[in-house]
Design a protein around this motif. Structure first.
Motif, PDB file in Angstrom:
ATOM      1  N   ALA A   1       0.890  -1.101   0.014  1.00  0.00           N
ATOM      2  CA  ALA A   1       0.129  -0.041   0.169  1.00  0.00           C
ATOM      3  C   ALA A   1       0.924   1.268  -0.066  1.00  0.00           C
ATOM      4  CB  ALA A   1      -0.775  -0.034   1.234  1.00  0.00           C
TER       5      ALA A   1
ATOM      6  N   ASN B   1       3.466   3.716  -2.704  1.00  0.00           N
ATOM      7  CA  ASN B   1       3.147   4.702  -3.791  1.00  0.00           C
ATOM      8  C   ASN B   1       2.201   3.726  -4.835  1.00  0.00           C
ATOM      9  OD1 ASN B   1       4.791   6.934  -3.132  1.00  0.00           O
ATOM     10  ND2 ASN B   1       6.546   5.426  -3.279  1.00  0.00           N
ATOM     11  N   VAL B   2       2.685   2.747  -5.326  1.00  0.00           N
ATOM     12  CA  VAL B   2       2.043   2.128  -6.245  1.00  0.00           C
ATOM     13  C   VAL B   2       0.573   1.456  -5.819  1.00  0.00           C
ATOM     14  CG1 VAL B   2       1.858  -0.298  -7.994  1.00  0.00           C
ATOM     15  CG2 VAL B   2       4.170   1.525  -7.575  1.00  0.00           C
TER      16      VAL B   2
ATOM     17  N   HIS C   1       2.499  -2.882   7.609  1.00  0.00           N
ATOM     18  CA  HIS C   1       1.611  -2.137   8.795  1.00  0.00           C
ATOM     19  C   HIS C   1       0.485  -2.025   8.432  1.00  0.00           C
ATOM     20  CE1 HIS C   1       6.300  -0.934   8.623  1.00  0.00           C
ATOM     21  NE2 HIS C   1       5.919  -0.914   9.858  1.00  0.00           N
TER      22      HIS C   1
ATOM     23  N   HIS D   1      -1.157   1.087   7.193  1.00  0.00           N
ATOM     24  CA  HIS D   1      -0.915   1.988   5.982  1.00  0.00           C
ATOM     25  C   HIS D   1      -1.917   1.417   4.860  1.00  0.00           C
ATOM     26  CE1 HIS D   1       3.704   2.019   7.033  1.00  0.00           C
ATOM     27  NE2 HIS D   1       2.817   3.286   7.767  1.00  0.00           N
TER      28      HIS D   1
ATOM     29  N   ASN E   1      10.447  -2.962 -10.246  1.00  0.00           N
ATOM     30  CA  ASN E   1      11.718  -2.499 -11.081  1.00  0.00           C
ATOM     31  C   ASN E   1      13.168  -2.834 -10.281  1.00  0.00           C
ATOM     32  OD1 ASN E   1      10.878  -1.675 -13.706  1.00  0.00           O
ATOM     33  ND2 ASN E   1       9.717  -0.147 -12.530  1.00  0.00           N
TER      34      ASN E   1
ATOM     35  N   ALA F   1       4.195   5.746 -10.305  1.00  0.00           N
ATOM     36  CA  ALA F   1       2.881   5.763  -9.621  1.00  0.00           C
ATOM     37  C   ALA F   1       2.122   7.274  -9.806  1.00  0.00           C
ATOM     38  CB  ALA F   1       3.394   5.741  -8.090  1.00  0.00           C
TER      39      ALA F   1
HETATM   40  N1  LIG Z   1       7.216   4.131  -7.266  1.00  0.00           N
HETATM   41  C1  LIG Z   1       6.830   4.256  -8.204  1.00  0.00           C
HETATM   42  O1  LIG Z   1       6.517   5.012  -9.052  1.00  0.00           O
HETATM   43  C2  LIG Z   1       6.976   2.679  -9.131  1.00  0.00           C
HETATM   44  C3  LIG Z   1       6.452   2.603 -10.262  1.00  0.00           C
HETATM   45  C4  LIG Z   1       6.510   1.428 -10.985  1.00  0.00           C
HETATM   46  C5  LIG Z   1       6.820   0.278 -10.312  1.00  0.00           C
HETATM   47  N2  LIG Z   1       7.377   0.400  -8.939  1.00  0.00           N
HETATM   48  C6  LIG Z   1       7.832  -0.820  -8.209  1.00  0.00           C
HETATM   49  O2  LIG Z   1       6.517  -1.052  -7.513  1.00  0.00           O
HETATM   50  C7  LIG Z   1       6.935  -1.497  -6.168  1.00  0.00           C
HETATM   51  C8  LIG Z   1       6.466  -0.871  -4.939  1.00  0.00           C
HETATM   52  O3  LIG Z   1       7.165   0.441  -5.172  1.00  0.00           O
HETATM   53  P1  LIG Z   1       6.479   1.472  -4.085  1.00  0.00           P
HETATM   54  O4  LIG Z   1       7.026   2.742  -4.729  1.00  0.00           O
HETATM   55  O5  LIG Z   1       5.117   1.529  -4.029  1.00  0.00           O
HETATM   56  O6  LIG Z   1       7.153   1.201  -2.674  1.00  0.00           O
HETATM   57  P2  LIG Z   1       6.687   1.623  -1.249  1.00  0.00           P
HETATM   58  O7  LIG Z   1       5.966   3.264  -1.437  1.00  0.00           O
HETATM   59  O8  LIG Z   1       7.891   1.399  -0.494  1.00  0.00           O
HETATM   60  O9  LIG Z   1       5.595   0.634  -0.796  1.00  0.00           O
HETATM   61  C9  LIG Z   1       5.723  -0.608  -0.684  1.00  0.00           C
HETATM   62  C10 LIG Z   1       4.794  -1.493  -0.012  1.00  0.00           C
HETATM   63  O10 LIG Z   1       5.023  -2.671   0.009  1.00  0.00           O
HETATM   64  C11 LIG Z   1       4.426  -3.163   1.382  1.00  0.00           C
HETATM   65  N3  LIG Z   1       5.444  -4.372   1.927  1.00  0.00           N
HETATM   66  C12 LIG Z   1       6.449  -4.610   2.154  1.00  0.00           C
HETATM   67  N4  LIG Z   1       6.735  -5.841   2.371  1.00  0.00           N
HETATM   68  C13 LIG Z   1       5.283  -6.430   2.592  1.00  0.00           C
HETATM   69  C14 LIG Z   1       4.983  -7.805   3.034  1.00  0.00           C
HETATM   70  N5  LIG Z   1       5.682  -8.690   3.390  1.00  0.00           N
HETATM   71  N6  LIG Z   1       3.782  -7.635   2.974  1.00  0.00           N
HETATM   72  C15 LIG Z   1       2.788  -6.887   2.668  1.00  0.00           C
HETATM   73  N7  LIG Z   1       3.078  -5.783   2.251  1.00  0.00           N
HETATM   74  C16 LIG Z   1       4.436  -5.422   2.224  1.00  0.00           C
HETATM   75  C17 LIG Z   1       4.900  -2.065   2.361  1.00  0.00           C
HETATM   76  O11 LIG Z   1       4.078  -2.207   3.511  1.00  0.00           O
HETATM   77  P3  LIG Z   1       4.201  -0.903   4.528  1.00  0.00           P
HETATM   78  O12 LIG Z   1       3.399   0.206   3.994  1.00  0.00           O
HETATM   79  O13 LIG Z   1       3.410  -1.350   5.983  1.00  0.00           O
HETATM   80  O14 LIG Z   1       5.964  -0.622   4.946  1.00  0.00           O
HETATM   81  C18 LIG Z   1       4.596  -0.773   1.395  1.00  0.00           C
HETATM   82  O15 LIG Z   1       3.098  -0.464   1.529  1.00  0.00           O
HETATM   83  C19 LIG Z   1       8.400  -1.819  -6.354  1.00  0.00           C
HETATM   84  O16 LIG Z   1       8.987  -3.022  -6.602  1.00  0.00           O
HETATM   85  C20 LIG Z   1       8.860  -0.692  -7.593  1.00  0.00           C
HETATM   86  O17 LIG Z   1       9.953  -1.235  -8.072  1.00  0.00           O
HETATM   87  C21 LIG Z   1       7.432   1.608  -8.354  1.00  0.00           C
END
Ligand SMILES: NC(=O)c1ccc[n+]([C@@H]2O[C@H](COP(=O)([O-])OP(=O)(O)OC[C@H]3O[C@@H](n4cnc5c(N)ncnc54)[C@H](OP(=O)(O)O)[C@@H]3O)[C@@H](O)[C@H]2O)c1
Length: 215
Positions: free
Chosen positions: A8, A10-11, A32, A35, A90, A129
Motif C-alpha cells: 500500500a 506509492n504503487v 503495517h 498503511h 523494477n 505511480a
Molecule cells: N514508485 C513508483 O513510481 C513505481 C513505479 C513502477 C513500479 N514500481 C515498483 O513497485 C514496487 C513498489 O514500489 P512503491 O514505490 O510502491 O514502494 P513503497 O512505497 O515502498 O511501498 C511498498 C509497500 O509494500 C509493502 N510491503 C512490504 N513488504 C510487505 C509484505 N511482506 N507484505 C505486505 N506488504 C508489504 C509496504 O508495507 P508498509 O506500508 O506497511 O511498509 C508498502 O506498503 C517496487 O517493486 C517498485 O520497483 C514503483
C-alpha cells in the motif's frame, strides 16, 4: 474484476485509486496494517490483514519492493495457483558511477520461479505511480506494456490496463520483462539524474491505436 493489491505504498495507493475508480473491487494489504487501512479508507478498497487471505481473488498485484517478493510469494503460493499475478517491480542499484542495472533474468522471471503454479504477468512497471492514477501526460495517453507467457492471463491484464485508461500493448512473452524493466530503468535514471518531476512516461509513436498483439 476482483483484485488484490499486496502493498500500500506509492504503487499500491495509485493502482487502488485507478482500479476502484474504474469499478473494480479491490482488497489491499501492507506490512503495517495502518498503511493499508489508510489507502482503503481513501479509495474504497477493503483492507485485509493477511496476504494469503487477500490473494483469494481473481487477480493479484504484487506492489512490494522486490526484496520482499520471495517471502510474499511463499505466503500466497497456494492461493494464486492458476491465477494472474502481476509483477510491477523494477530493479536498479547505485554503483560508483551512479545507477546501474544487471543483465540477468528479470524480476518477473524470478517471481515465476517462486510461483510456478501461477501465471506471472509483467505490467505497470514502466509507469510511475504518479501516472498510474492519470494515464495522460501533456495530453498524450501513455502505453501500458504487458508481458506474459499464459495467453489467458495476459488477455485479462491487457483488459485491466485498458480499463484504467492506458493504451494496452502486448509486449510478448514473460522474457520481454527484461526489456520492460530496462525501459523503466531509463526513465528512472533520467528523472533521478536530471531532477525531473517524475511525470514522464512511455508512448510508442506510430504503433496501432488498438490493443497490439506481439508475435
Ligand atoms: N514508485 C513508483 O513510481 C513505481 C513505479 C513502477 C513500479 N514500481 C515498483 O513497485 C514496487 C513498489 O514500489 P512503491 O514505490 O510502491 O514502494 P513503497 O512505497 O515502498 O511501498 C511498498 C509497500 O509494500 C509493502 N510491503 C512490504 N513488504 C510487505 C509484505 N511482506 N507484505 C505486505 N506488504 C508489504 C509496504 O508495507 P508498509 O506500508 O506497511 O511498509 C508498502 O506498503 C517496487 O517493486 C517498485 O520497483 C514503483
Amino acid at each position: 474484476m476482483d483484485i488484490a493489491i499486496i502493498g500500500a505504498g506509492n504503487v499500491g495507493r495509485a493502482l487502488a485509486t485507478s482500479f476502484t475508480q474504474a469499478g473494480h473491487t479491490v482488497r489491499i494489504t501492507a506490512q503495517h496494517p495502518e498503511h493499508a487501512q489508510a489507502v482503503a479508507a481513501e479509495t474504497g478498497a477493503r483492507w485485509i490483514e493477511s496476504n494469503a487471505a487477500a490473494a483469494e481473488t481473481d487477480i493479484v498485484v504484487l506492489a512490494v519492493p522486490f526484496a520482499s517478493a520471495e517471502s510474499v510469494a511463499a505466503e500466497i503460493r497456494g492461493a494464486v495457483a492458476g491465477k494472474p499475478v502481476i509483477d510491477v517491480s523494477n530493479r536498479m542499484a547505485y554503483g560508483a558511477e551512479g545507477p546501474t542495472i544487471d543483465n540477468g533474468p528479470s524480476n518477473a522471471e524470478r517471481l515465476a520461479e517462486w510461483l510456478p503454479e501461477a501465471s506471472v504477468v509483467k505490467a505497470f512497471n514502466t509507469l510511475f505511480a504518479s501516472n498510474q492514477v492519470d494515464p495522460n501526460v501533456d495530453g498524450i495517453q501513455l502505453d501500458g506494456f504487458v508481458a506474459a507467457d499464459d495467453p489467458t492471463a495476459k488477455a485479462t491484464v491487457l483488459e485491466l490496463v485498458d480499463s484504467i485508461g492506458f493504451r494496452a500493448i502486448d509486449a510478448g512473452p514473460l522474457a520481454r520483462a527484461q526489456q520492460l524493466e530496462q525501459l523503466a530503468f531509463l526513465n528512472i535514471v533520467l528523472n533521478a539524474t536530471n531532477g525531473w518531476s517524475w511525470q514522464s512516461g512511455w508512448r510508442l509513436a506510430g504503433a496501432p491505436t488498438a490493443v497490439a498483439s506481439a508475435a
